[in-house]
Design a protein around this motif. Structure first.
Motif, PDB file in Angstrom:
ATOM      1  N   GLY A   1      50.574 -47.152-113.146  1.00  8.96           N
ATOM      2  CA  GLY A   1      50.198 -45.837-113.642  1.00  8.96           C
ATOM      3  C   GLY A   1      49.052 -45.688-114.357  1.00  8.96           C
ATOM      4  N   ILE A   2      47.910 -46.509-114.062  1.00 10.88           N
ATOM      5  CA  ILE A   2      46.911 -46.494-114.836  1.00 10.88           C
ATOM      6  C   ILE A   2      45.696 -46.643-113.944  1.00 10.88           C
ATOM      7  N   SER A   3      44.511 -46.121-114.257  1.00 15.96           N
ATOM      8  CA  SER A   3      43.349 -46.111-113.342  1.00 15.96           C
ATOM      9  C   SER A   3      42.969 -47.396-113.071  1.00 15.96           C
ATOM     10  N   ILE A   4      42.664 -47.918-111.829  1.00 15.11           N
ATOM     11  CA  ILE A   4      41.872 -49.409-111.423  1.00 15.11           C
ATOM     12  C   ILE A   4      40.866 -49.600-112.351  1.00 15.11           C
ATOM     13  N   THR A   5      40.094 -48.798-112.758  1.00 16.93           N
ATOM     14  CA  THR A   5      39.029 -48.980-113.750  1.00 16.93           C
ATOM     15  C   THR A   5      39.356 -49.565-115.192  1.00 16.93           C
ATOM     16  N   ALA A   6      40.350 -49.287-115.700  1.00 17.48           N
ATOM     17  CA  ALA A   6      40.972 -49.522-116.525  1.00 17.48           C
ATOM     18  C   ALA A   6      41.963 -50.473-116.841  1.00 17.48           C
TER      19      ALA A   6
ATOM     20  N   TRP B   1      49.092 -48.928-122.778  1.00 22.97           N
ATOM     21  CA  TRP B   1      48.797 -47.781-122.175  1.00 22.97           C
ATOM     22  C   TRP B   1      50.128 -47.390-121.781  1.00 22.97           C
ATOM     23  N   THR B   2      50.255 -45.884-121.975  1.00 19.22           N
ATOM     24  CA  THR B   2      51.421 -45.220-121.576  1.00 19.22           C
ATOM     25  C   THR B   2      51.073 -44.566-120.372  1.00 19.22           C
ATOM     26  N   GLY B   3      51.771 -44.732-119.150  1.00 13.37           N
ATOM     27  CA  GLY B   3      51.464 -44.439-118.055  1.00 13.37           C
ATOM     28  C   GLY B   3      51.392 -42.811-117.573  1.00 13.37           C
ATOM     29  N   SER B   4      50.258 -42.705-116.576  1.00 14.38           N
ATOM     30  CA  SER B   4      50.018 -41.313-116.148  1.00 14.38           C
ATOM     31  C   SER B   4      50.974 -41.175-114.848  1.00 14.38           C
ATOM     32  N   TYR B   5      51.887 -40.685-114.563  1.00 14.30           N
ATOM     33  CA  TYR B   5      52.738 -40.801-113.525  1.00 14.30           C
ATOM     34  C   TYR B   5      53.458 -39.254-113.296  1.00 14.30           C
ATOM     35  N   LYS B   6      53.231 -38.601-112.058  1.00 14.37           N
ATOM     36  CA  LYS B   6      53.728 -37.173-111.907  1.00 14.37           C
ATOM     37  C   LYS B   6      54.536 -37.457-110.510  1.00 14.37           C
ATOM     38  N   LYS B   7      55.687 -36.736-110.398  1.00 16.84           N
ATOM     39  CA  LYS B   7      56.412 -36.756-108.971  1.00 16.84           C
ATOM     40  C   LYS B   7      56.236 -35.274-108.571  1.00 16.84           C
ATOM     41  N   VAL B   8      55.972 -35.054-107.441  1.00 17.68           N
ATOM     42  CA  VAL B   8      55.665 -33.677-106.938  1.00 17.68           C
ATOM     43  C   VAL B   8      56.693 -33.305-105.666  1.00 17.68           C
ATOM     44  N   PHE B   9      57.704 -32.650-105.968  1.00 18.65           N
ATOM     45  CA  PHE B   9      58.693 -32.484-104.978  1.00 18.65           C
ATOM     46  C   PHE B   9      58.280 -31.171-104.011  1.00 18.65           C
ATOM     47  N   LEU B  10      58.219 -31.298-102.777  1.00 17.92           N
ATOM     48  CA  LEU B  10      58.113 -30.173-102.083  1.00 17.92           C
ATOM     49  C   LEU B  10      59.156 -30.034-100.711  1.00 17.92           C
TER      50      LEU B  10
ATOM     51  N   GLN C   1      58.739 -28.699-107.235  1.00 20.46           N
ATOM     52  CA  GLN C   1      59.177 -29.181-108.681  1.00 20.46           C
ATOM     53  C   GLN C   1      57.959 -30.194-109.209  1.00 20.46           C
ATOM     54  N   VAL C   2      57.486 -30.211-110.231  1.00 20.18           N
ATOM     55  CA  VAL C   2      56.535 -31.192-110.738  1.00 20.18           C
ATOM     56  C   VAL C   2      57.170 -31.757-111.760  1.00 20.18           C
ATOM     57  N   SER C   3      57.231 -33.109-112.047  1.00 17.05           N
ATOM     58  CA  SER C   3      57.776 -33.709-113.300  1.00 17.05           C
ATOM     59  C   SER C   3      56.644 -33.633-114.447  1.00 17.05           C
ATOM     60  N   ARG C   4      57.121 -33.609-115.641  1.00 16.81           N
ATOM     61  CA  ARG C   4      56.219 -33.273-116.740  1.00 16.81           C
ATOM     62  C   ARG C   4      56.281 -34.147-117.731  1.00 16.81           C
ATOM     63  N   TRP C   5      56.603 -35.576-117.781  1.00 16.81           N
ATOM     64  CA  TRP C   5      56.891 -36.614-118.685  1.00 16.81           C
ATOM     65  C   TRP C   5      55.643 -36.573-119.642  1.00 16.81           C
ATOM     66  N   GLU C   6      54.461 -36.679-119.135  1.00 16.22           N
ATOM     67  CA  GLU C   6      53.398 -36.598-120.342  1.00 16.22           C
ATOM     68  C   GLU C   6      53.324 -35.609-121.063  1.00 16.22           C
TER      69      GLU C   6
ATOM     70  N   ARG D   1      56.106 -37.934-123.791  1.00 15.68           N
ATOM     71  CA  ARG D   1      54.559 -38.222-123.938  1.00 15.68           C
ATOM     72  C   ARG D   1      53.909 -39.271-123.023  1.00 15.68           C
ATOM     73  N   GLY D   2      54.670 -39.498-121.929  1.00 12.48           N
ATOM     74  CA  GLY D   2      53.883 -40.533-120.952  1.00 12.48           C
ATOM     75  C   GLY D   2      55.242 -41.083-120.026  1.00 12.48           C
ATOM     76  N   THR D   3      54.981 -41.834-119.201  1.00 11.84           N
ATOM     77  CA  THR D   3      56.061 -42.468-118.536  1.00 11.84           C
ATOM     78  C   THR D   3      56.406 -44.147-118.838  1.00 11.84           C
ATOM     79  N   TYR D   4      55.824 -44.924-118.036  1.00  9.20           N
ATOM     80  CA  TYR D   4      55.986 -46.320-118.337  1.00  9.20           C
ATOM     81  C   TYR D   4      54.866 -46.876-118.651  1.00  9.20           C
ATOM     82  N   SER D   5      54.995 -48.018-119.626  1.00  6.80           N
ATOM     83  CA  SER D   5      53.917 -48.877-120.400  1.00  6.80           C
ATOM     84  C   SER D   5      53.259 -49.809-119.420  1.00  6.80           C
ATOM     85  N   THR D   6      51.812 -50.321-119.750  1.00  9.65           N
ATOM     86  CA  THR D   6      51.298 -51.311-119.004  1.00  9.65           C
ATOM     87  C   THR D   6      50.159 -51.634-119.702  1.00  9.65           C
ATOM     88  N   TYR D   7      49.544 -53.068-119.322  1.00  5.81           N
ATOM     89  CA  TYR D   7      48.434 -53.378-120.166  1.00  5.81           C
ATOM     90  C   TYR D   7      47.134 -52.628-119.655  1.00  5.81           C
ATOM     91  N   ARG D   8      46.238 -52.427-120.397  1.00  7.77           N
ATOM     92  CA  ARG D   8      44.925 -51.968-120.117  1.00  7.77           C
ATOM     93  C   ARG D   8      43.923 -52.859-120.549  1.00  7.77           C
TER      94      ARG D   8
END
Length: 316
Positions: free
Chosen positions: A15-20, A141-150, A242-247, A253-260
């Motif tokens: 849930g984090i950019s590869i650059t971070a 880091w608290t992850g950026s994660y969206k689910k887009v259901f179509l 439908q779009v999730s809006r956890w962030e 205010r975010g999804t799951y946590s990770t090391y940055r």
């Protein structure tokens, strides 16, 4: 082509950019066998929480909570109470809600999501948390994660794979288009016979989607599908989305946590550490370094916090 796609998969996992992202999220710095095993898909097993396949709980995650809740007097569970203040009274802790409700206890366990702590910890706790705790809160880091259901009128994608990785060549530079060449979609037709796709927007894609409208996100995903699959007019087949809006949700205010970059084990230790001479205990998936970001990390942290409370009360 495969190397950047693997990097994209790591973004989705963490849930984090590869650059971070830290290299330690991929392999241990002293694990030469793990590095050499990345040569083939069949041997690489560094990613994942526990060995073996993941599973989906068909009855929902609430199923996990039920046996825990059944052990508690439900009159002591208060819903729709927004906490606005947590105060140390030296002999006990006082919790105040927006409705004016005041709860007092010898010990308090905070499972407030990391994103919410990052937004309001400085004003929520009285006295303020230690500098080590505040530094830990800001360092994870608290992850950026969206689910887009179509959901579509019919299936136009491969029917058997439950998870589909899409690659496109040309990238539309428009701000209304998903950045990058890769996209992961869950195929709900393969799992449940529903003509739906679940697009996963993580890392850079999740950051791109932050606060964008449902319409913009849905159209961008459909544009990607068309580009990667050589199709057109897919929007005409769309039934609903439908779009999730956890962030954006003020209570997550975010999804799951990770090391940055910059996060160290000592930050997780500090986040987990009790405050106010043991009266304020912290739990939740961000406090468990080994399985951070997962449901079982939350459960494990709850057991650990319960033991801390019992130890504290036995010495009061």
């Amino acid at each position: 082509l495969l190397v950047p796609f693997y990097l994209f998969l790591l973004e989705n996992w963490n849930g984090i950019s590869i650059t971070a992202m830290q290299l330690s999220l991929v392999v241990s710095p002293n694990d030469n066998d793990a590095i050499s095993s990345m040569v083939t898909d069949e041997e690489y097993k560094c990613e994942g929480d526990f060995e073996g396949p993941h599973c989906k709980i068909s009855t929902g995650m609430a199923t996990i909570l039920k046996p825990l809740i059944d052990k508690v007097d439900r009159q002591n569970i208060r819903l729709n109470e927004q906490v606005i203040s947590i105060v140390d009274r030296q002999t006990h802790v006082q919790v105040v809600s927006a409705s004016g409700t005041i709860v007092e206890a010898k010990c308090c366990v905070s499972t407030i999501p990391l994103g919410c702590l990052q937004a309001s910890a400085d004003s929520l706790f009285h006295p303020k948390l230690s500098l080590e705790k505040m530094d830990a809160i800001d360092s994870i880091w608290t992850g950026s994660y969206k689910k887009v259901f179509l959901t579509f009128q019919k299936v136009f994608w491969p029917t058997k794979p439950p998870l589909i990785g899409l690659v496109r060549g040309k990238v539309n530079p428009s701000s209304k288009s998903i950045p990058g060449h890769y996209l992961l979609v869950n195929n709900l037709w393969a799992k449940s016979g529903v003509a739906s796709l679940e697009a996963i927007l993580c890392g850079d894609l999740g950051v791109w989607a932050f606060k964008k409208s449902d319409e913009t996100i849905q159209h961008a995903v459909i544009e990607f599908l068309e580009s990667a699959m050589g199709l057109s007019n897919v929007i005409d087949l769309l039934v609903s989305g439908q779009v999730s809006r956890w962030e954006e949700d003020e209570f997550s205010r975010g999804t799951y946590s990770t090391y940055r970059l910059g996060t160290m084990d000592q930050h997780v230790d500090a986040l987990r550490a009790a405050e106010w001479d043991g009266r304020l205990v912290f739990a939740g998936e961000p406090t468990e370094s080994e399985h951070m970001g997962s449901v079982h990390a939350a459960l494990l942290s709850g057991k650990r916090a319960a033991n801390e409370v019992l130890d504290f009360l036995s010495n009061v």
